[in-house]
Design a protein around this motif. Structure first.
Motif, PDB file in Angstrom:
ATOM      1  N   GLU A 231     -30.753  41.276 -60.365  1.00 44.01           N
ATOM      2  CA  GLU A 231     -30.464  42.389 -61.393  1.00 44.01           C
ATOM      3  C   GLU A 231     -29.018  43.142 -61.244  1.00 44.01           C
ATOM      4  OE1 GLU A 231     -32.287  42.820 -64.043  1.00 44.01           O
ATOM      5  OE2 GLU A 231     -31.075  44.339 -65.112  1.00 44.01           O
ATOM      6  N   ALA A 235     -26.092  41.842 -64.029  1.00 45.80           N
ATOM      7  CA  ALA A 235     -25.636  43.236 -64.515  1.00 45.80           C
ATOM      8  C   ALA A 235     -24.292  42.973 -64.870  1.00 45.80           C
ATOM      9  CB  ALA A 235     -26.315  44.421 -64.280  1.00 45.80           C
TER      10      ALA A 235
ATOM     11  N   GLU C 228     -37.269  46.073 -63.254  1.00 46.75           N
ATOM     12  CA  GLU C 228     -35.751  45.418 -63.629  1.00 46.75           C
ATOM     13  C   GLU C 228     -35.534  46.976 -64.511  1.00 46.75           C
ATOM     14  OE1 GLU C 228     -35.588  41.852 -65.952  1.00 46.75           O
ATOM     15  OE2 GLU C 228     -34.603  42.999 -67.662  1.00 46.75           O
ATOM     16  N   ARG C 232     -32.262  49.255 -63.709  1.00 42.68           N
ATOM     17  CA  ARG C 232     -31.218  49.442 -64.829  1.00 42.68           C
ATOM     18  C   ARG C 232     -30.895  51.126 -64.750  1.00 42.68           C
ATOM     19  NH1 ARG C 232     -33.392  46.205 -68.777  1.00 42.68           N
ATOM     20  NH2 ARG C 232     -34.204  47.825 -70.002  1.00 42.68           N
TER      21      ARG C 232
END
Lengths: 330, 330, 330, 330, 330, 330
Positions: A231, A235, C228, C232
């Motif tokens: 992730e 990103a 996830e 984030r």
């Protein structure tokens, strides 16, 4: 850097020796006739040795801690047919005096060389997005540094320094071999699966003088930690395809193959099946040979391996030729 | 030999056609307005077709049996958007008028060619005893003949004519690839394992117009039947090493890998581990692609496969390039 | 917006009616005396109804697709004791003519009201870091919008529009009740666990006219998708404590309770145990009452629920007072 | 009653002390220089202590038996950093000289107080038949007396004197909390389930100085013994509703939740589901905190608990505030 | 009592017949050319038959209910090679006109005769306390009456009227045989175990025209119901030994043999082991022969039996002599 | 042959004794005051005894090996309440000086007598082909010789010399008993199943002074080894019926009953079911009584048997009469 001196497996059976070792155990014990002595277990990556300090045991015990690297001088004696060391001098070593790798089992291969191989596999990925992602990950210092030293497991397989990297590179190589037989397999995905499936282990396992789980590793596990790394890096990459990301996540969450063996999802693409099965093959073979190599020379069977639920057969015919040395049936 | 005529998948959507087919289903049914008609399902290796006989249904029904090959002439019509055949003439074909292989799914590869490859793998075995044994087995007419036609399973994987041979040869090839990566593996044993692990299936599975288990297959199973073949042939070879025989028996009884998946013994040699895991890989990949190829062109998921407990993902990215056509994440 | 007209469960047993419905099935079928008719299954959140179009079936069939909302006019008739509709006019409705929620089962509670409750639970979190994180997540439009409509599961429990939100808010409330009994439990973590454990379902499940998994949902699963979302949002918060993040990840990966029920890790904190067990309680009770409410009025037992492996007992004594209406033992 | 004197956990590190203790182990051992000494392990509910008798070991050994309570006088010494007692005088205590509860772990709560709470819950049951039954059971001397002292389990959870009563009362309280959240649940049944589900343990487990199963407990088990108690008391109540009796029997036979965890029937009413899940919650939380409280002060993890198959995480953040003391992520 | 008339398995293939049957299914269906007809499935203990009422179907349908016994007159016709009945007259029979046992499968043995055998086994018990208890139970009208008609199971084994009694008497007989081989076994306990292990089934299973569970049976199960019967009768016997009672309870709770097959306790006495294994033997053999007897005459395999997870082999050699009729191996 | 002298279980508690024993353990250990002594564990089929050699320990240690039979003379002394031997003279015995059977547990029955019984069962087989086959097998010296001495298992049941033969003959006898109760069973097949099901154990298990698996046994297992023996002998018999051979193979591969307990096939004939269940009965009862007989005289429970997952109850009532000595319930 101080010279390591003798490795424990190569110590002479008598005489005075000086060498560096890890102080794995340290305990004051009562002597049979009163008073105390200091009992030590010294270790390096080749084995272990009992040691005793008869003089000033309490002062000596205060000079270092369990798990320190020590420089020790003493005389080797046989006790009950096994060598032990009667210590004359012992002191703690400082960082810089020794090489960590001398004191715990480590890959037979050079980590930098393996890392270069890994780098080459990454470069060979055809898809630009995927290649960028893999470069981003393996060049991330938070990944690269521990990847060079982490074991692939605490027990079971590749349970030694740099074992994770050795396992990863081995799987990449296996990929080439398999793609040659099954050309429908997507080579890029196989390489990605080989590299990413266990990448979370760089945060799960500690490589100190004792292999062990980190707290994060024990609470969260390498599957979730691998997803976190993925992730973090997707990103950073502008426009990384969401479908490809899903497939990479799938390779990570499915690599244990079966729901009751730790997979969150069963493998659902041919490439996910292949990664999961090749992972099993590489792990099982490494474990098998490690067991075989640790068995006494003339033993027909290895010790019982709890993680496999069996002993392994150490067949001479496997190396000497399958008919060689066999008894012949009437 | 009679011409096969049209294959069902290539039939025109209307017009009068003549072709050979397997009569898979045959049933007299009442017409809506009284009287009977004859309902048929015709099949060949490319598909199935409904057919109806409106005239003399009872006399016609007496001309052939279910599972016979028939020569049929009729007109193709659309019914509910699907073609069906209104039969004008139909008769039973005799042996010699047709090729069995036209009527059930079969390997895409030529059996004789695959058998020659297998023969070459056998010749490449270095150990004389083992080579003699494998030659004895694959040249045994009771083995060679069914091996050329048997499926590897009734369902699950390689479930088609000559599927067992295709699977066997594929495993032999995989052996070369694996030995290249793990040179400690004994190549002779891997070849032997690839050939012998499923050899009992030549007696377990019938290749008639319906795949099915033989009575012996259902009572005894391919593991025990494979052991029987091995016993028969080692008994014929003077001085075959007993240790090698035990190892070959072990490869057969351990190839299902886990006790709860049909293995009598867990694999206990590196080669037994490798055969069992390679067997899984080859079976799973064949099954995966078969499912993917049977799915409609634009389907993202295959049907649910009960033996796998899952659907498979039919990812376009797998063939078109992993980034191609993907939606791009913001 | 067009009036919905009758709901299917409230249709009169005869007469001409006009109403909006989901066209769940649509198929051309042959009439008994030749020609075709159009068979439909119409549905809304209250039930289903068979319908037939006898005139111009093919043209009519071209006017709309399966899963469209249609406006239909026709006469209700009894057929085999069940009402069916003979269609006179039917047309596709456009977005804006109807309310999605009329056509699939939905929570009995108002989603905005539930969301406000959730928001209040978030505000009540004492720890500033954790409160910021939860606010960041529930105010993220990519989370909030689907959270208001997603079901908690496709089958099993809370399998209706806004079921996920209903389940989440119910768990938050249960938290208060439990903390009252076990004051050692950390209320903040329980609220976080209640909100985050299933949050990945906002991407796993589609709420269209058919409940279903998204492709990402099927490949990756709600556990990984929840991780996830967490990643984030923690990445956006400066200085979010790493230990707290690990604990939140642990709450997500452990909430299925047992490794063989989908947990990556077994719960290892009292709060993780509590979240996992309360999740089970809330899911089971909702499922139980849904089964009980769907059973016919005088049925003593519900249908067999495969996910539970049992029927449930619909005991009148449970509501009427445990002794009421019971036969009295001699 | 004699004064207990020091509790073992509060003993001074040196000096002469007098106190009462349980003689958990008693063994004559050879001295290093010939002759024998008497080795003892003394225990009370706060811990254990090694003790040695150097003089007249054989005569002393004849004065008392293993599991007797003894009055002992001696001097505390440090040996290998742990205190031990050199015994000067020791003798067996008679019934009446000591309180049983001082010598095995016991509930922190007063049993009579807990019993009064239980009695109040029974009185609060609305249904007259059910209330009469519960009164009949808890006032039965054969139930009440052991209920005040029995543990809830030998290991696992509430494994201490009065643990069964503590668990029962805790579940009754949890009932109030749950009914508040799920008003469809029948409170009377929940109270009955909380009280009856484990009632058979009053005959299954012995509370002597060693926790243990009775012979009946081991042969028949607490589920069947609970059914027996229920049968005995419903037989005494004129006109007890047979349906209600069946439901109570169901609560007992289903409370382990799953067939493979000891349930004869899966829970089939919402109240049976709730009792079974709350039972799990209460047991798990008690067990978790017991493990956490027994761990050393600065340990991050508890010992491995075989019945849970895991270690528990002893998170400071759980009590100190979830962000407090955490390392902060960059 | 009315004459039963033909049994369905012995009906002529054509002609007019009159007989009594159970109306298992009853449904009005639309005729192909409009209007309705009445479709029936008629049954007795020998089989089933389709039947049709063309005239006055609705009036006829009102004359009786599903599961009624009817007297029917009609003509037998062949339809698609299977006989069906075109009904001319049909009416409901009253109690007294028929014998229940003609209409559901029943033991081939006379229940009264079997009960007398059971009574003799009870009398043969040497221990006076145990004999009194068994007499008390089998002479209790609430036990004896249902015992004479109850099946031993709804499916699986002895799933017919009086099957429980047949199974019980068979086990008693097996006891004699086994005790002859293992004289250390206590015959009294074996007889008791044979009689008591399934005694709760007299309340668990209904014997009406459809086999089914009672509500108590489904909620509580035959193990707990058996314990209840035992408790009721030991309570009536002055001075019944508590140890013996515990052992009898143990025989009941352990008779399923394994915890994951419904046993509350594993068998812990040799007699409990023997009862549990003999129970398995008798159940399996009865089930096997029932499957074999139901298979078509020339079928080599029975249908797949889900409760066994297999088909059974119907070997002619088993009866005709193991070599007879076998193909001879070359 | 030298006289065995005392058996260990019958040794006097003091005085000088001379006897033969197996040297199970042999180890040089340091004395408390310097120097070494030789520690031995001596064993025969009645038990074990510690022994010490104080003089010339190193020379003495060189005189014999672990697992040799030795002739020993020494004085018995009590040490910590247990007898031990202070050795004066010890020497290795040669073959011929002793009887193997004195030194490991053995069947209480005479092997030749049991073999004669087995031979009689074989003769009683009605079918000529089957009788010839069984004669061929039991008269094969490679089978008969080890059959007379092999245990039936290393642990679990009949784990003693000639245990396999005892188990086989016991099963044959059980056959008679069972056939009497179930006349549909084919007696010939039951006898064959009793004899053949474990016949492979003659090659699987070694009977030396330590029970153990042979290498073939560990790699291949007794099921495959039994198939091998069957194949070898059917190959010698002209015209042995292939169907019968398949059924015999089925009896061997199915005798473990369930796929997850080592069966390759589930039993598919009534006779295969009966063999598998009677095998279980005989094994369990032997194991149960062995455990009971090994327990101390007044112990109510045996030790925990890991292979059974339980302790067994040693009920006096089982032998003394079920009511005798029991406490009487009020």
């Amino acid at each position: 850097m101080a010279d390591k001196g003798f490795f424990i497996a190569q110590l002479p059976r008598d005489g005075v020796v000086t060498f560096l070792a890890l102080a794995r155990e340290k305990e004051l014990k009562p002597k049979r006739n009163g008073g105390l002595y200091l009992h030590l277990v010294l270790a390096d990556r080749t084995g272990e040795l009992d040691a005793k300090v008869w003089d000033n045991p309490q002062d000596t015990a205060a000079l270092f801690e369990r798990d320190d690297i020590v420089k020790v001088r003493g005389s080797v004696e046989l006790y009950n047919d096994r060598p032990q060391l009667v210590v004359q001098r012992i002191r703690r070593c400082e960082e810089g005096e020794f090489q960590e790798a001398d004191f715990c089992p480590a890959s037979a291969r050079n980590p930098e060389e393996m890392f270069a191989e890994l780098r080459a596999f990454v470069e060979s990925v055809a898809d630009a997005n995927l290649r960028s992602l893999l470069i981003s990950i393996v060049e991330d210092a938070d990944v690269a540094a521990p990847l060079k030293v982490a074991p692939a497991a605490m027990r079971v397989h590749h349970a030694f320094r740099s074992g994770l990297l050795e396992h990863t590179v081995s799987l990449c190589g296996l990929t080439e071999a398999i793609v040659g037989r099954y050309p429908r397999l997507n080579r890029d995905l196989l390489i990605a699966g080989a590299i990413l499936h266990d990448i979370g282990k760089v945060e799960e396992l500690e490589v100190s003088r004792r292999l062990g789980y980190t707290t994060r590793g024990q609470l969260v596990g390498h599957v979730a930690l691998g997803l976190e790394i993925l992730e973090r890096h997707t990103a950073r990459l502008q426009g990384f395809p969401i479908e490809l990301k899903s497939v990479l996540q799938h390779l990570i969450v499915s690599h244990h193959g079966e729901l009751d063996r730790g997979a969150l999802k069963q493998p659902m693409l041919p490439e996910a099946l292949a990664v999961s099965i090749m992972d099993l093959l590489d792990a099982r073979l490494e474990q098998a040979w490690a067991l075989i190599d640790q068995a006494p020379k003339d033993a027909e069977w290895t010790v019982y391996a709890p993680s496999l639920g069996r002993q392994l057969y150490r067949w001479q015919g496997g190396t000497a030729g399958v008919s060689a040395g066999s008894a012949v049936a009437a």
